[in-house]
Design a protein around this motif. Structure first.
Motif, PDB file in Angstrom:
ATOM      1  N   ALA A 314     -20.400  12.440  40.991  1.00  0.00           N
ATOM      2  CA  ALA A 314     -21.712  12.426  40.335  1.00  0.00           C
ATOM      3  C   ALA A 314     -22.675  13.414  40.992  1.00  0.00           C
ATOM      4  O   ALA A 314     -23.325  14.221  40.311  1.00  0.00           O
ATOM      5  CB  ALA A 314     -22.291  11.013  40.360  1.00  0.00           C
ATOM      6  N   ARG A 315     -22.769  13.365  42.313  1.00  0.00           N
ATOM      7  CA  ARG A 315     -23.675  14.287  43.005  1.00  0.00           C
ATOM      8  C   ARG A 315     -23.171  15.729  42.911  1.00  0.00           C
ATOM      9  O   ARG A 315     -23.957  16.661  42.765  1.00  0.00           O
ATOM     10  CB  ARG A 315     -23.821  13.861  44.469  1.00  0.00           C
ATOM     11  N   GLY A 316     -21.856  15.886  42.970  1.00  0.00           N
ATOM     12  CA  GLY A 316     -21.299  17.219  42.855  1.00  0.00           C
ATOM     13  C   GLY A 316     -21.566  17.836  41.494  1.00  0.00           C
ATOM     14  O   GLY A 316     -21.839  19.043  41.383  1.00  0.00           O
ATOM     15  N   LEU A 317     -21.494  17.021  40.429  1.00  0.00           N
ATOM     16  CA  LEU A 317     -21.791  17.543  39.094  1.00  0.00           C
ATOM     17  C   LEU A 317     -23.258  17.959  38.993  1.00  0.00           C
ATOM     18  O   LEU A 317     -23.585  18.969  38.364  1.00  0.00           O
ATOM     19  CB  LEU A 317     -21.462  16.495  38.031  1.00  0.00           C
ATOM     20  N   LYS A 318     -24.149  17.189  39.639  1.00  0.00           N
ATOM     21  CA  LYS A 318     -25.563  17.565  39.650  1.00  0.00           C
ATOM     22  C   LYS A 318     -25.751  18.889  40.382  1.00  0.00           C
ATOM     23  O   LYS A 318     -26.539  19.755  39.954  1.00  0.00           O
ATOM     24  CB  LYS A 318     -26.384  16.468  40.326  1.00  0.00           C
ATOM     25  N   GLU A 319     -25.026  19.107  41.466  1.00  0.00           N
ATOM     26  CA  GLU A 319     -25.102  20.379  42.177  1.00  0.00           C
ATOM     27  C   GLU A 319     -24.607  21.525  41.296  1.00  0.00           C
ATOM     28  O   GLU A 319     -25.171  22.626  41.309  1.00  0.00           O
ATOM     29  CB  GLU A 319     -24.297  20.310  43.476  1.00  0.00           C
ATOM     30  N   MET A 320     -23.557  21.267  40.524  1.00  0.00           N
ATOM     31  CA  MET A 320     -23.072  22.281  39.600  1.00  0.00           C
ATOM     32  C   MET A 320     -24.130  22.613  38.553  1.00  0.00           C
ATOM     33  O   MET A 320     -24.384  23.791  38.253  1.00  0.00           O
ATOM     34  CB  MET A 320     -21.777  21.813  38.926  1.00  0.00           C
ATOM     35  N   LYS A 321     -24.737  21.589  37.973  1.00  0.00           N
ATOM     36  CA  LYS A 321     -25.773  21.831  36.960  1.00  0.00           C
ATOM     37  C   LYS A 321     -26.939  22.608  37.552  1.00  0.00           C
ATOM     38  O   LYS A 321     -27.445  23.560  36.937  1.00  0.00           O
ATOM     39  CB  LYS A 321     -26.255  20.502  36.380  1.00  0.00           C
ATOM     40  N   ASP A 322     -27.367  22.227  38.754  1.00  0.00           N
ATOM     41  CA  ASP A 322     -28.484  22.924  39.401  1.00  0.00           C
ATOM     42  C   ASP A 322     -28.143  24.384  39.695  1.00  0.00           C
ATOM     43  O   ASP A 322     -29.032  25.239  39.790  1.00  0.00           O
ATOM     44  CB  ASP A 322     -28.875  22.213  40.702  1.00  0.00           C
ATOM     45  N   ALA A 323     -26.837  24.678  39.848  1.00  0.00           N
ATOM     46  CA  ALA A 323     -26.396  26.049  40.115  1.00  0.00           C
ATOM     47  C   ALA A 323     -26.203  26.857  38.836  1.00  0.00           C
ATOM     48  O   ALA A 323     -25.801  28.020  38.897  1.00  0.00           O
ATOM     49  CB  ALA A 323     -25.106  26.031  40.923  1.00  0.00           C
ATOM     50  N   GLY A 324     -26.461  26.220  37.679  1.00  0.00           N
ATOM     51  CA  GLY A 324     -26.380  26.943  36.416  1.00  0.00           C
ATOM     52  C   GLY A 324     -25.162  26.650  35.581  1.00  0.00           C
ATOM     53  O   GLY A 324     -24.987  27.242  34.507  1.00  0.00           O
ATOM     54  N   ALA A 325     -24.304  25.750  36.032  1.00  0.00           N
ATOM     55  CA  ALA A 325     -23.089  25.431  35.282  1.00  0.00           C
ATOM     56  C   ALA A 325     -23.413  24.555  34.076  1.00  0.00           C
ATOM     57  O   ALA A 325     -24.386  23.791  34.079  1.00  0.00           O
ATOM     58  CB  ALA A 325     -22.086  24.716  36.184  1.00  0.00           C
ATOM     59  N   ILE A 345     -24.578  10.595  34.804  1.00  0.00           N
ATOM     60  CA  ILE A 345     -25.616  10.573  33.767  1.00  0.00           C
ATOM     61  C   ILE A 345     -26.931  10.074  34.353  1.00  0.00           C
ATOM     62  O   ILE A 345     -28.016  10.619  34.064  1.00  0.00           O
ATOM     63  CB  ILE A 345     -25.162   9.701  32.579  1.00  0.00           C
ATOM     64  N   LYS A 346     -26.861   9.032  35.192  1.00  0.00           N
ATOM     65  CA  LYS A 346     -28.075   8.494  35.825  1.00  0.00           C
ATOM     66  C   LYS A 346     -28.775   9.535  36.683  1.00  0.00           C
ATOM     67  O   LYS A 346     -30.002   9.543  36.793  1.00  0.00           O
ATOM     68  CB  LYS A 346     -27.721   7.262  36.667  1.00  0.00           C
ATOM     69  N   LEU A 347     -28.012  10.436  37.295  1.00  0.00           N
ATOM     70  CA  LEU A 347     -28.591  11.492  38.131  1.00  0.00           C
ATOM     71  C   LEU A 347     -29.115  12.664  37.307  1.00  0.00           C
ATOM     72  O   LEU A 347     -29.699  13.594  37.868  1.00  0.00           O
ATOM     73  CB  LEU A 347     -27.544  12.018  39.119  1.00  0.00           C
ATOM     74  N   GLY A 348     -28.918  12.630  35.998  1.00  0.00           N
ATOM     75  CA  GLY A 348     -29.306  13.762  35.163  1.00  0.00           C
ATOM     76  C   GLY A 348     -28.375  14.943  35.321  1.00  0.00           C
ATOM     77  O   GLY A 348     -28.784  16.097  35.115  1.00  0.00           O
ATOM     78  N   ALA A 349     -27.113  14.679  35.669  1.00  0.00           N
ATOM     79  CA  ALA A 349     -26.173  15.759  35.970  1.00  0.00           C
ATOM     80  C   ALA A 349     -25.453  16.286  34.733  1.00  0.00           C
ATOM     81  O   ALA A 349     -24.818  17.339  34.804  1.00  0.00           O
ATOM     82  CB  ALA A 349     -25.135  15.277  36.987  1.00  0.00           C
ATOM     83  N   ALA A 350     -25.525  15.574  33.607  1.00  0.00           N
ATOM     84  CA  ALA A 350     -24.727  15.942  32.432  1.00  0.00           C
ATOM     85  C   ALA A 350     -25.596  16.578  31.347  1.00  0.00           C
ATOM     86  O   ALA A 350     -26.576  15.974  30.902  1.00  0.00           O
ATOM     87  CB  ALA A 350     -24.015  14.716  31.879  1.00  0.00           C
ATOM     88  N   ASP A 351     -25.225  17.783  30.924  1.00  0.00           N
ATOM     89  CA  ASP A 351     -25.871  18.389  29.763  1.00  0.00           C
ATOM     90  C   ASP A 351     -25.492  17.651  28.490  1.00  0.00           C
ATOM     91  O   ASP A 351     -26.299  17.490  27.581  1.00  0.00           O
ATOM     92  CB  ASP A 351     -25.436  19.857  29.599  1.00  0.00           C
ATOM     93  N   ARG A 352     -24.235  17.235  28.414  1.00  0.00           N
ATOM     94  CA  ARG A 352     -23.738  16.554  27.225  1.00  0.00           C
ATOM     95  C   ARG A 352     -22.974  15.302  27.641  1.00  0.00           C
ATOM     96  O   ARG A 352     -22.307  15.297  28.682  1.00  0.00           O
ATOM     97  CB  ARG A 352     -22.776  17.443  26.428  1.00  0.00           C
ATOM     98  N   VAL A 353     -23.051  14.263  26.811  1.00  0.00           N
ATOM     99  CA  VAL A 353     -22.253  13.050  26.979  1.00  0.00           C
ATOM    100  C   VAL A 353     -21.407  12.929  25.724  1.00  0.00           C
ATOM    101  O   VAL A 353     -21.941  12.756  24.625  1.00  0.00           O
ATOM    102  CB  VAL A 353     -23.139  11.810  27.171  1.00  0.00           C
ATOM    103  N   LEU A 354     -20.085  13.031  25.881  1.00  0.00           N
ATOM    104  CA  LEU A 354     -19.205  13.161  24.723  1.00  0.00           C
ATOM    105  C   LEU A 354     -18.040  12.182  24.771  1.00  0.00           C
ATOM    106  O   LEU A 354     -17.547  11.844  25.848  1.00  0.00           O
ATOM    107  CB  LEU A 354     -18.624  14.583  24.673  1.00  0.00           C
ATOM    108  N   PRO A 355     -17.558  11.749  23.590  1.00  0.00           N
ATOM    109  CA  PRO A 355     -16.301  10.996  23.549  1.00  0.00           C
ATOM    110  C   PRO A 355     -15.162  11.875  24.037  1.00  0.00           C
ATOM    111  O   PRO A 355     -15.202  13.106  23.904  1.00  0.00           O
ATOM    112  CB  PRO A 355     -16.132  10.665  22.058  1.00  0.00           C
ATOM    113  N   LEU A 356     -14.134  11.237  24.580  1.00  0.00           N
ATOM    114  CA  LEU A 356     -13.006  11.970  25.137  1.00  0.00           C
ATOM    115  C   LEU A 356     -12.434  12.981  24.149  1.00  0.00           C
ATOM    116  O   LEU A 356     -12.141  14.127  24.512  1.00  0.00           O
ATOM    117  CB  LEU A 356     -11.911  10.975  25.554  1.00  0.00           C
ATOM    118  N   GLN A 357     -12.261  12.585  22.879  1.00  0.00           N
ATOM    119  CA  GLN A 357     -11.613  13.450  21.907  1.00  0.00           C
ATOM    120  C   GLN A 357     -12.436  14.697  21.574  1.00  0.00           C
ATOM    121  O   GLN A 357     -11.898  15.667  21.030  1.00  0.00           O
ATOM    122  CB  GLN A 357     -11.313  12.651  20.622  1.00  0.00           C
ATOM    123  N   GLN A 358     -13.731  14.691  21.899  1.00  0.00           N
ATOM    124  CA  GLN A 358     -14.570  15.859  21.624  1.00  0.00           C
ATOM    125  C   GLN A 358     -14.670  16.825  22.807  1.00  0.00           C
ATOM    126  O   GLN A 358     -15.190  17.928  22.667  1.00  0.00           O
ATOM    127  CB  GLN A 358     -15.976  15.416  21.208  1.00  0.00           C
TER     128      GLN A 358
END
Length: 372
Positions: A314-325, A345-358
């Motif tokens: 979770a924290r790593g994904l937030k670091e990725m987002k903050d780095a422009g990913a 998601i709680k950390l605001g790390a996800a640009d999108r929240v999607l079902p697995l198939q998408q």
């Protein structure tokens, strides 16, 4: 919070295993052994009268093997199943088939010194039971079963212990500016991830960006898991080795028992595989991989966090987002365990929240957009 105890059935042809595990569970608040059985046929007879929340299952048994029983369970009434078996006796390939059939976790037990091992591993078994009770299971293509009410109980003491962060492997730092236009996709997952990764990777074309993956899995299984995926995918999938190139059409899975980091040498990405302490109780750790991707790929990366218990990644994904990913989290409805994505998601790390198939289509779309 539900006061209902987690009902457990132990199916194993060893009286010693049934006795030692049952004795450990009797002392545990919130867990009850509702029955034991020496083989699957005895178990099925007991299941006609009452159904457990979690089943602990051996693979090698008389009259019916555990794998056949597991497949029957998952086809008729999906139930969280923990495999407790010896790779030496059973074979790692069979245990991999158990994961593919829907088992939520595996406890590797030795052929010898079994009583001492089970007594020492009691806390791990209890933690696995609590985790399993929070899972929703189904065969691929079927809707997920609803988790038992006990899933809302608090995490066991093991889950609240002080733990290492990614700092133990790679210190936090600003993203470097890549001298390359090459893209990297980083994926992190845990419980339920074997099926989720298959659903994603089998739908990606060989032109897709290089992929680095952490799937929480024991070291005996990652190479075999990668081989299985490689046989199903149009992209190349294999267990990562130190200094392997990250390149289009290739997915590298972190080896069990080792951390994996993304590095860059000029315009080329490669991986570093190294030992070290557990991070977020895991080795490999998603947070370690994601931090390295944020550092060395920055805005050239796409991060995905999928089904899994806890908050690793979770924290790593937030670091990725903050780095422009660009970042994606799997949605709750399609997760076996909505732990890691929820925390991201709680950390605001996800640009999108999607079902697995998408998720596969989203990866292709983001990759193509960023190629322009």
């Amino acid at each position: 919070m539900s006061d209902k105890r987690i009902q457990v059935m132990i199916v194993d042809d060893s009286p010693l295993v049934r006795q030692v595990i049952a004795q450990a569970l009797v002392r545990e608040t919130g867990i009850e052994v509702m029955g034991t059985a020496a083989d699957p046929l005895f178990a099925m007879d007991k299941l006609r009268r009452s159904w457990p929340d979690v089943i602990i299952l051996d693979i090698e048994m008389t009259r019916m093997n555990g794998l056949s029983f597991l497949r029957k369970l998952m086809a008729e009434r999906p139930t969280p199943v923990i495999i407790c078996s010896s790779p030496a006796a059973t074979g790692s390939e069979t245990l991999m088939q158990a994961l593919a059939a829907g088992a939520v976790s595996i406890i590797n037990r030795p052929k010898f010194g079994l009583k001492g091992f089970l007594e020492d591993a009691a806390n791990d078994i209890i933690a696995a039971i609590r985790a399993a009770a929070r899972t929703r299971v189904a065969l691929p293509g079927q809707p997920l079963a609803t988790a038992h009410p006990a899933a809302s109980t608090r995490l066991p003491t093991l889950e609240r212990m002080t733990r290492n962060s990614a700092d133990a492997i790679l210190s936090a730092g600003n993203a470097t500016v890549p001298r390359t236009a090459d893209k990297v996709i980083a994926i992190g997952t845990s419980t339920g991830g074997t099926q989720a990764l298959e659903a994603v990777l089998t739908r990606l074309p060989p032109t897709i960006a290089g992929i680095v993956i952490v799937q929480h899995m024991p070291e005996q299984f990652t190479a075999m898991f990668a081989e299985r995926l490689n046989s199903l995918c149009t992209i190349e999938v294999r267990e990562g080795r130190n200094n392997d190139r990250v390149m289009p059409g290739r997915a590298l899975i972190a080896p069990g028992g080792r951390h994996m980091l993304l590095k860059r040498n000029g315009a080329q990405y490669y991986i570093e595989v190294l030992d070290g302490p557990l991070v977020n109780r895991h080795k490999p750790s998603v947070d370690v991989l994601f931090r390295s991707v944020a550092r060395f790929a920055g805005g050239n990366a796409i991060g995905v966090i999928m089904t899994g218990m806890g908050d690793d990644g979770a924290r790593g994904l937030k670091e990725m987002k903050d780095a422009g990913a660009a970042t994606i989290a799997q949605d709750e409805a399609s997760c076996v365990v909505f732990g890691m994505p929820r925390e991201a998601i709680k950390l605001g790390a996800a640009d999108r929240v999607l079902p697995l198939q998408q998720i596969p289509a989203a990866l292709i779309e983001i990759f193509n957009r960023r190629e322009v």
